[in-house]
Design an enzyme around this catalytic site. Sequence first.
Site, short mmCIF file in Angstrom:
data_model
loop_
_atom_site.label_atom_id
_atom_site.label_comp_id
_atom_site.label_asym_id
_atom_site.label_seq_id
_atom_site.Cartn_x
_atom_site.Cartn_y
_atom_site.Cartn_z
N HIS A 239 0.89 -1.15 -0.06
CA HIS A 239 0.24 0.02 0.10
C HIS A 239 0.73 1.28 0.07
CE1 HIS A 239 -3.39 2.28 -0.15
NE2 HIS A 239 -3.03 3.00 0.71
N TYR A 243 2.02 5.44 -2.78
CA TYR A 243 2.11 6.76 -2.40
C TYR A 243 3.65 7.00 -2.72
CZ TYR A 243 -2.18 6.24 0.37
OH TYR A 243 -3.39 5.85 0.76
N HIS A 390 -10.47 1.56 -10.11
CA HIS A 390 -9.83 2.41 -8.96
C HIS A 390 -8.50 2.66 -9.37
CE1 HIS A 390 -8.21 3.77 -5.20
NE2 HIS A 390 -7.32 2.53 -5.19
N PHE A 391 -7.45 1.76 -9.59
CA PHE A 391 -6.28 2.01 -9.77
C PHE A 391 -5.85 2.74 -11.03
CE2 PHE A 391 -5.44 -2.55 -10.41
CZ PHE A 391 -4.89 -2.65 -11.45
N HIS A 392 -6.71 2.54 -11.98
CA HIS A 392 -6.41 3.39 -13.49
C HIS A 392 -6.75 4.75 -13.20
CE1 HIS A 392 -5.65 -0.47 -15.23
NE2 HIS A 392 -4.96 0.04 -15.88
N ARG A 453 -11.64 -9.40 -11.92
CA ARG A 453 -10.35 -8.57 -12.61
C ARG A 453 -9.52 -9.94 -12.75
NH1 ARG A 453 -6.70 -6.50 -7.44
NH2 ARG A 453 -5.27 -6.35 -9.38
N ARG A 454 -8.21 -9.57 -13.48
CA ARG A 454 -7.29 -10.58 -13.60
C ARG A 454 -7.86 -11.98 -14.60
NH1 ARG A 454 -3.07 -10.33 -8.62
NH2 ARG A 454 -2.06 -8.47 -9.44
FE1 HAS Z 1 -5.82 2.30 -3.72
C1 HAS Z 1 -6.41 -1.05 -4.40
C2 HAS Z 1 -7.65 2.22 -0.91
C3 HAS Z 1 -5.24 5.83 -3.08
C4 HAS Z 1 -3.37 2.26 -6.10
N1 HAS Z 1 -4.96 1.01 -5.12
C5 HAS Z 1 -5.62 -0.53 -4.90
C6 HAS Z 1 -4.65 -1.13 -6.04
C7 HAS Z 1 -3.85 -0.23 -6.65
C8 HAS Z 1 -4.14 1.01 -5.90
C9 HAS Z 1 -2.78 -0.41 -7.84
O1 HAS Z 1 -8.44 0.30 1.09
C10 HAS Z 1 -4.58 -2.51 -6.37
C11 HAS Z 1 -3.83 -3.49 -5.75
C12 HAS Z 1 -3.85 -5.02 -6.20
O2 HAS Z 1 -3.39 -5.23 -7.43
O3 HAS Z 1 -4.59 -5.50 -5.66
N2 HAS Z 1 -6.36 3.74 -2.26
C13 HAS Z 1 -6.91 3.43 -1.31
C14 HAS Z 1 -7.43 4.57 -0.47
C15 HAS Z 1 -6.67 5.76 -1.24
C16 HAS Z 1 -6.02 5.14 -2.26
C17 HAS Z 1 -8.28 4.98 0.70
N3 HAS Z 1 -4.57 3.83 -4.70
C18 HAS Z 1 -4.32 4.94 -4.25
C19 HAS Z 1 -3.39 5.57 -5.03
C20 HAS Z 1 -2.79 4.84 -5.60
C21 HAS Z 1 -3.47 3.47 -5.57
C22 HAS Z 1 -2.84 7.20 -4.63
C23 HAS Z 1 -1.91 4.71 -6.88
C24 HAS Z 1 -0.99 5.99 -7.02
N4 HAS Z 1 -6.80 0.93 -2.69
C25 HAS Z 1 -7.52 1.13 -1.64
C26 HAS Z 1 -7.85 -0.25 -1.34
C27 HAS Z 1 -7.51 -1.14 -1.97
C28 HAS Z 1 -7.04 -0.52 -3.10
C29 HAS Z 1 -8.48 -0.57 0.05
C30 HAS Z 1 -7.82 -2.93 -2.12
C31 HAS Z 1 -8.87 -3.15 -2.81
C32 HAS Z 1 -9.17 -4.59 -2.84
O4 HAS Z 1 -9.97 -5.07 -2.04
O5 HAS Z 1 -8.23 -5.40 -3.42
C33 HAS Z 1 -6.51 7.17 -0.87
O6 HAS Z 1 -5.13 7.57 -0.36
C34 HAS Z 1 -6.97 8.17 -1.60
C35 HAS Z 1 -7.18 9.48 -1.17
C36 HAS Z 1 -7.33 10.58 -2.27
C37 HAS Z 1 -8.27 11.32 -2.51
C38 HAS Z 1 -8.16 12.40 -3.60
C39 HAS Z 1 -7.66 13.91 -3.32
C40 HAS Z 1 -7.65 14.62 -4.55
C41 HAS Z 1 -6.76 15.37 -4.82
C42 HAS Z 1 -6.68 16.10 -5.94
C43 HAS Z 1 -7.15 17.78 -5.94
C44 HAS Z 1 -7.39 18.22 -7.29
C45 HAS Z 1 -8.27 18.97 -7.75
C46 HAS Z 1 -8.28 19.30 -9.08
C47 HAS Z 1 -9.49 19.14 -6.53
C48 HAS Z 1 -9.19 11.55 -1.41
C49 HAS Z 1 -5.40 15.78 -3.99
C50 HAS Z 1 -8.38 20.85 -9.21
C51 HAS Z 1 -8.31 21.09 -10.76
C52 HAS Z 1 -9.01 22.37 -11.11
C53 HAS Z 1 -8.93 22.50 -12.76
C54 HAS Z 1 -9.57 23.23 -10.51
#
Ligand code: HAS
Length: 563
Positions: A239, A243, A390-392, A453-454
């Site tokens: 996990h 980050y 999610h991860f794409h 998946r997979r």
């Molecule tokens: Fe995840 C599974 C939970 C973030 C990648 N994640 C995955 C897998 C990958 C992955 C590759 O709890 C699959 C692994 C596998 O092969 O089995 N993930 C989270 C949570 C977050 C999260 C809570 N994941 C990421 C990030 C990744 C990533 C970042 C890659 C870089 N994820 C999970 C969980 C699984 C999971 C479970 C397991 C699922 C399962 O059952 O297998 C959090 O950190 C996300 C927090 C982020 C936000 C977004 C904040 C927004 C921002 C943008 C601001 C910009 C704006 C635009 C508003 C809440 C900072 C402004 C623009 C203008 C033009 C005005």
Amino acid sequence: MSPAASSLASGHSVVADPSGFSLPDGQKRFLRWTIYVGFAALVAGVAHGFAQALSYADIDILAYFPRLKSYYQGLTVHGVANALVLTFAFSNGFLPLLTARACGRPLNGALVVSSFGLLVTGVLLAGYAMVTNQANVLYTSYAPLQAHWTYYLGLVLVVLSTYAASANLYVTVRAWRKDNPGERVPLLAFMCVASYAMWNLASLGIAVLFIGFLLPWSIGWMSGVDPLFNRTLFWYTGHAIVYVWLLPAYISWYALVPKQVSGKLISDPLTRLVFIMFLLVSVPTGFHHQYTDPGISTGMKAFHAVLTFGVFYPSLATAFSVVAALEIGGRARGGTGLLGWIRKLPWSDPSVSAQLLAMLTFVLGGITGLINASYIVNQLVHNTAWVPGHFHMTVGSAVALSIIGIAYWLVPYLTDRKLWGRRVAAAQGWIYAIGVLIFARGMISGGLEGMPRRTYMAQATYTGEGWGLAGALTGIGGTLMTLSIVMFFVVLLMTILFGKKGEGPTDIPTAETLTGPADGGWELKLDRFWLWFGFAVLLVVVAYGPFLLTYLPPHLTSPGFMF
Ligand code: HAS
């Protein structure tokens, strides 16, 4: 010094050189080739990604891939090339460069060369195992699926290359501190060090897994492994690794994009706090990937679930900070009204627009992450197509599209050539973002209907309600993503080969902060990396200790399985 005037790149004491910043030619060349290794991996990664996306739309093109024996061989190449090689090669080149810029001094040459050498050797070894069909274990390397030893050794070398890169950050910052006693660490260098320090702690899991178990097992020195223990070691790293992929993008969003849009970074202390939080809580969250695994107590899983919501906080703070920095920029460019500033952002600059679109897609990527993290709802989506949906939108767009956006100034900077095809590049970002949203819509709705998946869907002998539309959207989105990456490579190659020489940017765009670093008080403690690293270790002990105490020793009973 007025905090408002503090320069992010140079800190308090180093005067920015108005003629720009450059590293010695040799170091620049190695960093450039480090990043090119990542882009070369992306070629292989997207080619296989295209086949997988089409398979969801029932279109089978695997037979056209030379040397490809199975869907799983292609899926392994796709995951390893995109998620492991592109991301780490990019970070190994980008973070040392930014640290050197922040500290206004060259890097350690031997470490630059070793990092590159380890990366290339590692990629070649792992690549050999994958191309020869001896590593169909997917990027998660789950035992008892077994790969040829060169695969494991190759990935160990890739990790070692990140250690050489992180050592370079540390020696550069230490040398800067020696020359500037009592000064605050320049924010840009601070973010890079915190990111790789977190990775050093996080990578212990796969270091033990690969060196202690999988490598000796694949050579034949061990007759069996323990799949549950191996999964736990993998997700200890797995996990936090997301980050490590994300933080170079965050560094650009915090520190570079504001400059590109004429804005300012909002707060130096808040930014430091955010990166310290990532150092603290990225690692002790791995069990949220194992909610459905037996052998781990519900209490421990719930504890990791709570910490997962803890690591959501720094991203939330990032969202507010980044939007505020953009708003300052948009208003400085004449934007008015509640949302009028958004239109005034420099959308025609491909580096900016790609990163703005990356941020926008990450909003959905983040929300779906929170859904995954919710203990009960996870039962519905786990192991379905929802997860790649999610991860794409996270690694596949927030990270990948940011890397692309950064490359649009970074490659011209490193080659001293003007970016070729600005308009093509600007269109590329949009096509990718639209593609990934269509793709993820397909994956996510299919996942909710139980689409796995997979699984090679083009050859599956079963189907489910709603899978037809979901698969078609996945195929269409994946095709647009592939097309856009082809456009990216055209722009990149044309820039490297034919971009106008001598017309590249002479400096890295580094923003100023609105609220600068404090000269005294509690904030000074933020710069004490060892203190925070110690707290991070403590949290890891609390989060994993009870499991290890009740589970160990590992049950080394599973023989390997190769197909
Ligand atoms: Fe995840 C599974 C939970 C973030 C990648 N994640 C995955 C897998 C990958 C992955 C590759 O709890 C699959 C692994 C596998 O092969 O089995 N993930 C989270 C949570 C977050 C999260 C809570 N994941 C990421 C990030 C990744 C990533 C970042 C890659 C870089 N994820 C999970 C969980 C699984 C999971 C479970 C397991 C699922 C399962 O059952 O297998 C959090 O950190 C996300 C927090 C982020 C936000 C977004 C904040 C927004 C921002 C943008 C601001 C910009 C704006 C635009 C508003 C809440 C900072 C402004 C623009 C203008 C033009 C005005």
